[in-house]
Design an enzyme around this catalytic site. Structure first.
Site: not given
Length: 485
Positions: A195, A323
């Site tokens: 949801a 990264c």
């Protein structure tokens, strides 16, 4: 502050807020009880189930609510596998499924089951024929997301569902990202969703198991939710989730509605970002995709720094880059696609995103990318053959023993030592020196960063160079690139 990460969690929809507050007064009782408060709670639960089933495209008695989308996926996978254990124990899934599916597959394999992974093309889309080819007599279940959570590419669910039905194998569809925009297509067997992806409250998932699908719930059984989900459910949150799903579907489905409006804004981002920022790759299928999501990767950019700078400028975005602070390994989705992972930005627009916020994002992005590249010592136009970077600008450490000195061309080509340096430094160093070797010559990059295995070949594809391959090295790996332009 513009929030552009709806694919992770969408802001609470106004209708969900209203329904949640109302249900706190009306839906607090046990819906299994026969007294007045229980009957009132039961009416709310039944209405929510009907609304959610209509959105999914199933019968109300085929759908149950779970405490999360992840639990819906896990319950669906292990229940379906258990129901078909006499057939076999093979689970088939695509290489770009959500981690919830991958974690379930790992647990299944650790318990003695078999797993087959189906690859995708460069847009992140699986070929239905390859899924069919992966089906074996011992295949118990196939898992396929309706649309990818990182790049937005829609999968051929309807076609795969037909092939699975023909083979007598159930298909579980993870519809978490797409359910707000339309029902799950095709003759699927199980579907799961969450949801908080469509603006409902967190802590509500749903699992649909169509009639005729062999299914054996795992764990202690409970009298609630057809025995598939134990415990007392959060009824106010369930009601709010169903109400927001119905409202958003109604707003999205009309001609010129929210889906069309957001698609137009995403089209603008897909078109303008490569025009405004050099050395950018927009990934994912340009047509068969979610209306609200776009992902692009910027060469020579540290993904974590880029996200922090965008946050400082007032924009909340996500990333599949290796990264980012959450992981030091490349995104499995981008890796499976074979596209660039460094400097990756995922923009997923929530319901009601103003056009002005998208325009401001496009205004600030070029300066932020340029600033991050400058911090890394990258020329503004981007290094490499196209910009004729000054060879003297290459920054390489001391030479490795018994190898040509870094920055000098030996008989085996030029060697760049990027050991101990993380993305995007190995690619930056490669780009700085590629024009030192003659056309046909090679550059070997030594790197112990896992991202280099993905980003160096992706850089070659973007820059028109040839990726020769990977060789073993004393530390890390040696990635060999041949200059073509």
């Amino acid at each position: 502050m513009p929030y552009f990460d709806a694919a992770s969690a969408a802001p609470l929809h106004p209708v969900a807020r209203e329904a949640l507050v109302a249900s706190l007064d009306e839906g607090w009782a046990d819906p299994s009880r026969l007294y007045r408060e229980g009957r009132r709670a039961r009416m709310l639960l039944d209405a929510a189930r009907e609304a959610a089933a209509e959105a999914v495209g199933c019968r109300p008695d085929e759908l149950v609510f779970t405490p999360s989308g992840t639990q819906a996926v896990h319950s669906g996978i292990f229940g379906a596998l258990a129901g078909r254990r006499r057939v076999g124990r093979r689970l088939v899934h695509s290489a770009v499924e959500h981690s919830a599916v991958l974690h379930a597959a790992e647990a299944h394999e650790a318990a003695g089951g078999a797993v087959s992974e189906v690859g995708v093309d460069r847009s992140g889309r699986v070929a239905a024929g390859e899924v069919a080819a992966a089906l074996r007599p011992d295949t118990a279940l196939v898992c396929l997301q309706s649309a990818n959570h990182e790049v937005g590419t829609e999968q051929p669910v309807e076609e795969v569902a037909a092939l699975c039905r023909e083979a007598g194998v159930p298909l579980l569809v993870d519809a978490a990202q797409s359910l707000a925009w339309g029902p799950v297509p095709g003759a699927w067997s199980l579907a799961a969703a969450s949801a908080h992806k469509w603006g409902g409250p967190p802590g509500v998932g749903l699992l649909a198991v169509r009639k005729g699908t062999r299914f054996s719930p795992q764990g202690p059984l409970d009298e609630r939710e057809s025995g598939r989900v134990p415990g007392f459910g959060n009824l106010p949150a369930i009601v709010a989730a169903a109400a927001s799903l119905r409202a958003l579907r109604a707003e999205a489905g009309t001609e010129g509605g929210e889906a069309a409006r957001l698609r137009g804004l995403v089209d603008r981002i897909r078109r303008r970002v490569p025009e405004l920022v050099p050395e950018v790759e927009v990934v994912g299928d340009p047509e068969r995709r979610l209306p609200h999501l776009v992902t692009f990767s910027c060469l020579y950019v540290d993904g974590e720094t880029l996200l922090h700078e965008l946050d400082r400028a007032g924009f909340s975005v996500s990333s599949g880059s290796s990264c980012t602070s959450s992981t030091l390994t490349p995104s499995h989705v981008l890796r499976a696609m074979g596209v660039l992972s460094e400097g990756n930005v995922r923009v997923s627009l929530p319901y009601g995103t103003p056009e002005a916020e998208v325009e401001r994002f496009l205004e600030v992005l070029p300066g932020i990318v340029g600033s991050v590249r400058e911090q890394l010592g990258v020329p503004a136009a981007g290094p490499g053959p196209a910009s004729a970077a000054d060879p003297s600008s290459a920054s390489v450490p001391s030479p490795a023993p018994e190898k040509p000195e870094d920055g000098e061309v030996g008989e085996g080509g030029l060697v760049v030592d990027a050991l101990g340096r993380r993305c995007p430094i190995p690619v930056i160093e490669l780009a700085k020196v590629i024009d030192r070797v003659p056309v046909g010559g090679t550059v070997t990059v030594l790197s112990d960063d896992e991202a280099a295995r993905q980003d160096i070949p992706a850089w070659c594809a973007m820059r028109g160079q040839e990726y020769v391959g990977e060789e073993s090295a004393e530390r890390g790996a040696a990635y060999v690139v041949r200059r073509r332009v």
